[in-house]
Design a protein around this motif. Structure first.
Motif, mmCIF file in Angstrom:
data_model
loop_
_atom_site.group_PDB
_atom_site.id
_atom_site.type_symbol
_atom_site.label_atom_id
_atom_site.label_comp_id
_atom_site.label_asym_id
_atom_site.label_seq_id
_atom_site.Cartn_x
_atom_site.Cartn_y
_atom_site.Cartn_z
ATOM 1 N N LEU A 84 7.045 5.610 8.372
ATOM 2 C CA LEU A 84 7.493 4.560 9.552
ATOM 3 C C LEU A 84 6.561 3.425 9.087
ATOM 4 O O LEU A 84 7.413 2.280 9.400
ATOM 5 C CB LEU A 84 6.842 5.050 10.869
ATOM 6 C CG LEU A 84 7.708 6.420 11.525
ATOM 7 C CD1 LEU A 84 7.026 6.596 12.658
ATOM 8 C CD2 LEU A 84 8.875 6.279 11.433
ATOM 9 N N LYS A 85 5.740 3.334 8.012
ATOM 10 C CA LYS A 85 4.920 2.104 7.803
ATOM 11 C C LYS A 85 6.001 1.300 6.765
ATOM 12 O O LYS A 85 5.872 -0.132 6.791
ATOM 13 C CB LYS A 85 3.712 2.450 7.148
ATOM 14 C CG LYS A 85 3.892 3.249 6.036
ATOM 15 C CD LYS A 85 2.503 3.582 5.176
ATOM 16 C CE LYS A 85 2.511 4.421 4.271
ATOM 17 N NZ LYS A 85 3.093 5.818 4.485
ATOM 18 N N ASP A 86 6.534 1.986 6.251
ATOM 19 C CA ASP A 86 7.716 1.229 5.304
ATOM 20 C C ASP A 86 8.830 0.445 6.031
ATOM 21 O O ASP A 86 9.651 -0.246 5.513
ATOM 22 C CB ASP A 86 8.389 2.063 4.344
ATOM 23 C CG ASP A 86 7.422 2.711 3.395
ATOM 24 O OD1 ASP A 86 6.417 2.336 3.141
ATOM 25 O OD2 ASP A 86 7.707 3.816 2.844
ATOM 26 N N GLU A 87 9.073 0.968 7.617
ATOM 27 C CA GLU A 87 10.246 0.329 8.043
ATOM 28 C C GLU A 87 9.672 -0.383 9.306
ATOM 29 O O GLU A 87 10.172 -0.765 10.114
ATOM 30 C CB GLU A 87 10.985 1.480 9.029
ATOM 31 C CG GLU A 87 11.660 2.484 8.128
ATOM 32 C CD GLU A 87 12.783 1.956 7.303
ATOM 33 O OE1 GLU A 87 13.349 1.112 7.899
ATOM 34 O OE2 GLU A 87 12.817 2.542 6.114
ATOM 35 N N TYR A 88 8.534 -1.072 9.079
ATOM 36 C CA TYR A 88 7.762 -1.847 10.024
ATOM 37 C C TYR A 88 8.320 -3.072 10.259
ATOM 38 O O TYR A 88 8.543 -3.653 11.359
ATOM 39 C CB TYR A 88 6.212 -2.153 9.442
ATOM 40 C CG TYR A 88 5.412 -3.011 10.576
ATOM 41 C CD1 TYR A 88 5.088 -2.431 11.687
ATOM 42 C CD2 TYR A 88 5.046 -4.333 9.998
ATOM 43 C CE1 TYR A 88 4.213 -3.158 12.794
ATOM 44 C CE2 TYR A 88 4.421 -4.980 11.014
ATOM 45 C CZ TYR A 88 3.836 -4.405 12.106
ATOM 46 O OH TYR A 88 3.224 -5.123 13.003
ATOM 47 N N LEU A 89 9.171 -3.656 9.332
ATOM 48 C CA LEU A 89 9.833 -5.087 9.671
ATOM 49 C C LEU A 89 11.109 -4.802 9.885
ATOM 50 O O LEU A 89 11.934 -5.766 9.785
ATOM 51 C CB LEU A 89 9.546 -5.941 8.433
ATOM 52 C CG LEU A 89 8.168 -6.320 8.104
ATOM 53 C CD1 LEU A 89 7.782 -7.322 6.930
ATOM 54 C CD2 LEU A 89 7.684 -7.175 9.385
ATOM 55 N N LEU A 140 0.539 -2.731 12.050
ATOM 56 C CA LEU A 140 0.814 -2.037 10.743
ATOM 57 C C LEU A 140 -0.625 -1.303 10.263
ATOM 58 O O LEU A 140 -0.401 -0.265 9.784
ATOM 59 C CB LEU A 140 0.653 -3.150 9.543
ATOM 60 C CG LEU A 140 1.192 -2.550 8.259
ATOM 61 C CD1 LEU A 140 2.218 -1.598 8.067
ATOM 62 C CD2 LEU A 140 1.439 -3.631 7.234
ATOM 63 N N PHE A 141 -1.691 -1.555 10.897
ATOM 64 C CA PHE A 141 -3.041 -0.909 10.714
ATOM 65 C C PHE A 141 -2.657 0.651 11.184
ATOM 66 O O PHE A 141 -3.336 1.434 10.739
ATOM 67 C CB PHE A 141 -4.286 -1.376 11.384
ATOM 68 C CG PHE A 141 -5.474 -0.792 11.350
ATOM 69 C CD1 PHE A 141 -6.258 -0.435 10.217
ATOM 70 C CD2 PHE A 141 -5.905 -0.056 12.610
ATOM 71 C CE1 PHE A 141 -7.268 0.325 10.405
ATOM 72 C CE2 PHE A 141 -6.860 0.673 12.617
ATOM 73 C CZ PHE A 141 -7.675 1.061 11.542
ATOM 74 N N HIS A 142 -2.327 0.474 12.666
ATOM 75 C CA HIS A 142 -1.990 1.998 13.041
ATOM 76 C C HIS A 142 -0.937 2.919 12.469
ATOM 77 O O HIS A 142 -1.285 3.955 12.194
ATOM 78 C CB HIS A 142 -1.355 1.695 14.757
ATOM 79 C CG HIS A 142 -2.651 1.125 15.597
ATOM 80 N ND1 HIS A 142 -2.242 -0.093 15.874
ATOM 81 C CD2 HIS A 142 -3.594 1.304 16.038
ATOM 82 C CE1 HIS A 142 -3.467 -0.361 16.907
ATOM 83 N NE2 HIS A 142 -4.127 0.456 16.776
ATOM 84 N N LEU A 143 0.151 2.257 11.773
ATOM 85 C CA LEU A 143 0.894 2.699 11.179
ATOM 86 C C LEU A 143 0.275 3.612 10.000
ATOM 87 O O LEU A 143 0.561 4.528 9.426
ATOM 88 C CB LEU A 143 2.047 2.166 10.842
ATOM 89 C CG LEU A 143 3.142 1.669 12.180
ATOM 90 C CD1 LEU A 143 4.201 0.737 11.831
ATOM 91 C CD2 LEU A 143 3.704 2.951 12.616
#
Length: 106
Positions: free
Chosen positions: A48-53, A63-66
């Motif tokens: 999910l961090k790669d889909e943040y934007l 983003l820190f949480h992800l």
């Protein structure tokens, strides 16, 4: 991807894992499941961090949480009318202080 993951987890879940919830965070829920420790890695592998934007991902986490998500977080997965909802509990609110002065001196 989330659709196939939810269907797989739903059909392989036990009745104790299935949640009887009608709404979460103001969204109408059709089905919900509380993930076991073994299944949590499947959700984390969605990256999910790669889909943040991405415009297709809506989150109230930064983003820190992800980036700090791991198997220790309690994960609930819900099927909604127009998408899927992940609920993460047990993610740290911020980084833990470290070092002699409680921050990185580099």
């Amino acid at each position: 991807m989330a659709r196939y993951l939810f269907d797989d987890l739903w059909y392989n879940s036990t009745p104790q894992q299935r949640l009887s919830v009608s709404s979460v965070e103001g969204y109408n829920v059709f089905q919900g499941i509380s993930l076991s420790v073994d299944d949590r890695q499947k959700v984390l592998n969605l990256h999910l961090k790669d889909e943040y934007l991405s415009p297709y991902l809506k989150t109230n986490m930064n983003l820190f949480h992800l980036l700090m998500m791991d198997e220790q977080a309690d994960i609930k997965f819900f099927k909604l009318e127009n998408g899927w909802l992940f609920e993460f509990d047990g993610i740290p609110a911020g980084p833990k202080p470290f070092g002699q002065q409680k921050y990185d001196t580099r």
